[in-house]
Scaffold this motif. Structure first.
Motif, PDB file in Angstrom:
ATOM      1  N   ALA A  59       0.828  -1.383  -0.103  1.00  0.00           N
ATOM      2  CA  ALA A  59       0.061   0.075  -0.086  1.00  0.00           C
ATOM      3  C   ALA A  59       0.882   1.183  -0.191  1.00  0.00           C
ATOM      4  CB  ALA A  59      -1.021   0.056   1.204  1.00  0.00           C
ATOM      5  N   ASP A  60       0.536   2.173  -0.845  1.00  0.00           N
ATOM      6  CA  ASP A  60       1.222   3.430  -0.907  1.00  0.00           C
ATOM      7  C   ASP A  60       2.712   3.244  -1.277  1.00  0.00           C
ATOM      8  OD1 ASP A  60      -1.128   4.832  -0.629  1.00  0.00           O
ATOM      9  OD2 ASP A  60      -1.113   4.727   1.438  1.00  0.00           O
ATOM     10  N   GLY A  61       3.176   2.458  -2.006  1.00  0.00           N
ATOM     11  CA  GLY A  61       4.646   2.102  -2.045  1.00  0.00           C
ATOM     12  C   GLY A  61       5.582   1.392  -1.042  1.00  0.00           C
ATOM     13  N   GLN A  62       4.486   0.930  -0.001  1.00  0.00           N
ATOM     14  CA  GLN A  62       5.218   0.312   1.020  1.00  0.00           C
ATOM     15  C   GLN A  62       4.833  -1.190   1.302  1.00  0.00           C
ATOM     16  OE1 GLN A  62       7.214   1.812   4.026  1.00  0.00           O
ATOM     17  NE2 GLN A  62       7.304   3.509   2.539  1.00  0.00           N
TER      18      GLN A  62
ATOM     19  N   SER B 133       6.780  -1.993   8.465  1.00  0.00           N
ATOM     20  CA  SER B 133       6.621  -1.568   7.152  1.00  0.00           C
ATOM     21  C   SER B 133       8.269  -1.368   6.397  1.00  0.00           C
ATOM     22  CB  SER B 133       5.991  -0.128   7.121  1.00  0.00           C
ATOM     23  OG  SER B 133       4.939  -0.374   7.440  1.00  0.00           O
TER      24      SER B 133
END
Length: 493
Positions: free
Chosen positions: A421-424, A489
């Protein structure tokens, strides 16, 4: 008696005083050098060995008191005649003999100053009396000033604080050392007088210079890694770098000794390791028997039927055996994961494969505790840059915490999931345990804070330290009587 020609250095930040003293002494036939601060003085002393040095007490960057100490620590200047010329000589209470000062002149009416200056130069012709405390010349025309006394008192008060604290403090101005407290000198294995005024590149060890450069270019605190430990002499330290704006901007280097803290962390990590190894070895005891039995059976069948089997069948048996050997290799690698006291070795890691193998090691042991473990993994592959050894330790800490929170849960379960999610890429450990009180959540990452009767309060501190070293982060969300979610993360590889 006629005074012989002298080499004289005058150090004063007042340009009028500097000019007047230089003119008086030149008229008497002496060779004169002038400096308006200690840095300039030290540069001159590289080329010149004066017979006499006149020093003002109050100067920018480094004061006259420290300059006297610096000079008396220079072998070639041990016999130089030191004279303090100061406007605060009446108010300042200094042990001039301890500083190695030969004469003291109060700044006052310049006609009186001229007489005392020439008298001091003449006095250098006779052998000095080191046991005599130098007399303050010119004090009869001056009166003590209460405001000056109070300012000096405050200055001494602040200096005592700086020189008593456990942190090392170094101030740098124009690439030179303007202040260093005793603790910093201890870390550097030197004495202050041999450090003050020196250029940074000459005085400080290379590891410290590199660490200073790294901290100077660090990004915002919330996104930067914690300071890396640094070995200075027999100490393990971390440094912080501050910039102070002003007419002459300076850099403050603060050095903190973490030797004892690191030793304690190593002990706690070893204790956590011992606790967590129980889960790993329980899984290994169960898991290691299966591949060994499979290999033994496959090789036994192959041995009995080798004359009869064709190449394709033999290759099939060997392939099955090699697959089981790969399982054994993973188990051995899991043991290697506990060589934790090294720098992380970053490599591409399949999150799905990692979680599958990790759960395989712990599932049976948790089943014995009546705790169900579920996994929710995406179909698409997720890859992160991490050290599998350190990530194993992180996950064991988190799942151990989750298990501890499930003591009173009617249907205890832990869910391990992964998502992008969101590049993580996020790895989550959810439990349905008792949760964490809201007042405790803000203290979770503080050393030695724990709500457990047998806890050390360093488990999550160590987890966050390991994750930061791998450019990872951790967050905790918890609701009393509902459960807790720990989220690890990483940036997507």
């Amino acid at each position: 008696m006629e005074t012989a020609k002298k080499k004289i250095l005058v150090v004063d930040n007042n340009p009028v005083i500097l000019k007047l003293m230089a003119e008086i002494l030149r008229r008497e036939g002496h060779d004169i050098w002038c400096a308006d601060d200690v840095f300039g003085c030290l540069d001159i002393l590289v080329e010149v060995t004066p017979d006499i040095i006149f020093i003002d007490l109050v100067m920018p960057r480094i004061g006259g008191e420290d300059l006297c100490r610096i000079i008396r620590n220079m072998d070639h200047l041990r016999h130089c005649y030191l004279v303090i010329v100061s406007g605060i000589a009446v108010e300042e209470q200094l042990d001039y003999r301890q500083l190695g000062v030969d004469a003291v002149i109060a700044k006052g009416p310049f006609g009186e100053m001229r007489r005392h200056i020439l008298q001091v130069v003449a006095d250098t012709e006779t052998p000095r009396k080191t046991s005599i405390v130098p007399e303050l010349k010119g004090a009869e025309h001056l009166h003590g000033r209460q405001v000056t006394r109070e300012l000096l008192h405050n200055n001494h008060h602040l200096r005592i604080i700086l020189e008593s604290i456990s942190q090392g403090i170094i101030e740098l101005i124009d690439g030179r050392i303007a202040y260093v407290n005793p603790r910093a000198a201890l870390f550097l294995g030197s004495v202050r007088e041999r450090l003050l005024g020196r250029r940074v590149a000459e005085a400080l060890p290379q590891p410290l210079l590199e660490a200073m450069t790294a901290t100077a270019h660090a990004v915002a605190p919330e996104t930067s890694l914690p300071p890396a430990p640094l070995q200075l002499g027999g100490f393990q330290v971390v440094i912080e770098h501050f910039t102070v704006d002003g007419n002459k901007p300076s850099n403050i280097i603060m050095i903190t000794d973490i030797t004892e803290r690191r030793q304690m962390e190593a002990v706690i990590e070893a204790a956590n390791l011992t606790k967590n190894l129980g889960y790993v070895f329980s899984g290994i005891r169960h898991e290691i028997g299966n591949p060994v039995n499979s290999i033994k059976m496959a090789l036994s069948v192959l041995q009995r039927n080798l004359p009869e089997y064709d190449r394709e069948t033999i290759a099939l048996f060997l392939d099955r055996s090699l697959q089981e050997v790969s399982r054994l290799e993973y188990l051995l690698k899991a043991l290697k994961n506990y060589s934790l006291f090294e720098r992380p070795v970053m490599q591409e890691l399949s999150v799905t494969e990692f979680i599958g193998n990790f759960v395989g090691l712990i599932r049976d042991d948790f089943a014995g505790k009546k705790i169900k473990i579920h996994t929710i993994l995406p179909g698409d592959p997720l890859t992160v840059l991490a050290d599998s050894r350190a990530l194993h330790h992180v996950m064991l800490n988190l799942i151990t915490n989750a298990a501890d929170a499930l003591d009173e849960a009617p249907k205890p379960q832990i869910v391990i999931s992964a998502e992008q999610a969101d590049g993580q890429i996020n790895i989550k450990v959810d439990d349905n345990g008792r949760g964490i009180a809201e007042t405790d959540t803000q203290n979770l990452f503080k050393p030695f804070f724990t709500s457990k009767t047998t806890g050390t309060g360093l488990g999550l501190v160590i987890v966050r330290k390991m994750l930061l070293a791998m450019n990872g982060r951790i967050g905790i969300e918890s609701y009393p009587s509902i459960g807790t979610t720990a989220t690890v993360s990483f940036p997507g590889a």
